[in-house]
Design an enzyme around this catalytic site. Structure first.
Site, PDB file in Angstrom:
ATOM      1  N   CYS A   1      -6.701  -5.730  -7.309  1.00 54.74           N
ATOM      2  CA  CYS A   1      -6.469  -5.104  -6.013  1.00 54.74           C
ATOM      3  C   CYS A   1      -6.005  -6.123  -4.978  1.00 54.74           C
ATOM      4  CB  CYS A   1      -7.723  -4.379  -5.542  1.00 54.74           C
ATOM      5  SG  CYS A   1      -9.175  -5.413  -5.435  1.00 54.74           S
ATOM      6  N   HIS A   2      -6.210  -7.411  -5.263  1.00 54.87           N
ATOM      7  CA  HIS A   2      -5.736  -8.434  -4.320  1.00 54.87           C
ATOM      8  C   HIS A   2      -4.215  -8.525  -4.289  1.00 54.87           C
ATOM      9  CE1 HIS A   2      -6.072 -10.361  -8.275  1.00 54.87           C
ATOM     10  NE2 HIS A   2      -5.113 -11.160  -7.884  1.00 54.87           N
TER      11      HIS A   2
ATOM     12  N   TYR B   1       0.837  -1.199   0.000  1.00 56.15           N
ATOM     13  CA  TYR B   1       0.000   0.000   0.000  1.00 56.15           C
ATOM     14  C   TYR B   1       0.876   1.256   0.000  1.00 56.15           C
ATOM     15  CZ  TYR B   1      -3.837  -3.141   1.323  1.00 56.15           C
ATOM     16  OH  TYR B   1      -4.772  -4.154   1.348  1.00 56.15           O
TER      17      TYR B   1
ATOM     18  N   ASN C   1     -12.914  -0.575  -5.556  1.00 57.93           N
ATOM     19  CA  ASN C   1     -12.750  -1.224  -6.856  1.00 57.93           C
ATOM     20  C   ASN C   1     -13.951  -2.097  -7.212  1.00 57.93           C
ATOM     21  OD1 ASN C   1     -11.730  -2.348  -9.166  1.00 57.93           O
ATOM     22  ND2 ASN C   1     -10.436  -3.822  -8.091  1.00 57.93           N
TER      23      ASN C   1
ATOM     24  N   GLU D   1      -2.729 -17.641  -7.929  1.00 59.28           N
ATOM     25  CA  GLU D   1      -1.654 -17.100  -8.760  1.00 59.28           C
ATOM     26  C   GLU D   1      -0.282 -17.621  -8.346  1.00 59.28           C
ATOM     27  OE1 GLU D   1      -1.847 -12.865  -9.233  1.00 59.28           O
ATOM     28  OE2 GLU D   1      -3.992 -12.878  -9.663  1.00 59.28           O
TER      29      GLU D   1
END
Length: 174
Positions: free
Chosen positions: A129-130, A98, A121, A156
């Site tokens: 955004c994750h 962040y 979002n 991922e």
DNA sequence: TCACGGTCCAACG
DNA sequence: CGTTGGACCGTGA
């Protein structure tokens, strides 16, 4: 405004699409809306592509890239839009903090403001955004449920160490 | 103005 | 290491 349903391994997703691009994705969609695709727009060229990209993504296919899809940010306040556009560049399977995102936008110290922006979002996955986490490697928060964030990161291939933190090499910047 | 976050940092123990 | 208190910043009311 158009909308259509997408079927994935993670359940149904409702996608809302406007003249300028995709507006929002809604997970866990159980409604029975018909797929509405009006003739003459650009949507019918785009959506089969989005459909398969999302299907492949949730199948776990590596390095799926959503950057070619046009999104509509017109409704977001200025800083929020800048945050979303910026974090869109984080590659598949990588993360950033962040505070690093805030710094990159010339707003050092604005890490909480970044978190607040990400919470708005409407385009999860397409705007990843994750992939924004705490600076110490802890997952941080997620307004629609932390399990989803952990699930997406795990999908991922992002690993958490024995302290529940993400290792340095996964970060593009801290 | 004010309160509210998907935070961060330093200072403890 | 885990916890805690205070500071920081953009939004919306």
């Amino acid at each position: 405004m158009y909308h259509f349903k997408i079927f994935t391994l993670w359940g149904n997703i409702l996608a809302v699409y406007g003249r300028r691009g995709i507006l929002s994705l809604h997970f866990d969609h159980t409604g029975e809306e018909e797929v509405k695709v009006k003739a003459g727009g650009s949507i019918e060229r785009i959506w089969p592509d989005l459909f398969t990209a999302l299907q492949n993504y949730f199948k776990g296919k590596r390095s799926i890239d959503f950057s070619r899809f046009s999104v509509d940010m017109k409704e977001y306040p200025p800083f929020t839009a800048r945050v979303l556009e910026h974090i869109r560049q984080i590659p598949y399977g990588r993360v950033c903090s962040y505070s690093a995102a805030a710094r990159a936008l010339g707003c050092s110290g604005g890490s909480r403001a970044v978190g607040r922006a990400l919470g708005r979002n409407r385009l999860p996955v397409i705007i990843p955004c994750h992939r924004v986490v705490n600076q110490d490697g802890c997952p941080g928060g997620f307004s629609s449920g932390l399990e989803k964030k952990l699930g997406l990161l795990t999908l991922e291939g992002v690993k958490f160490n024995e302290l529940g933190r993400i290792n340095d090499e996964v970060f593009i910047s801290r």
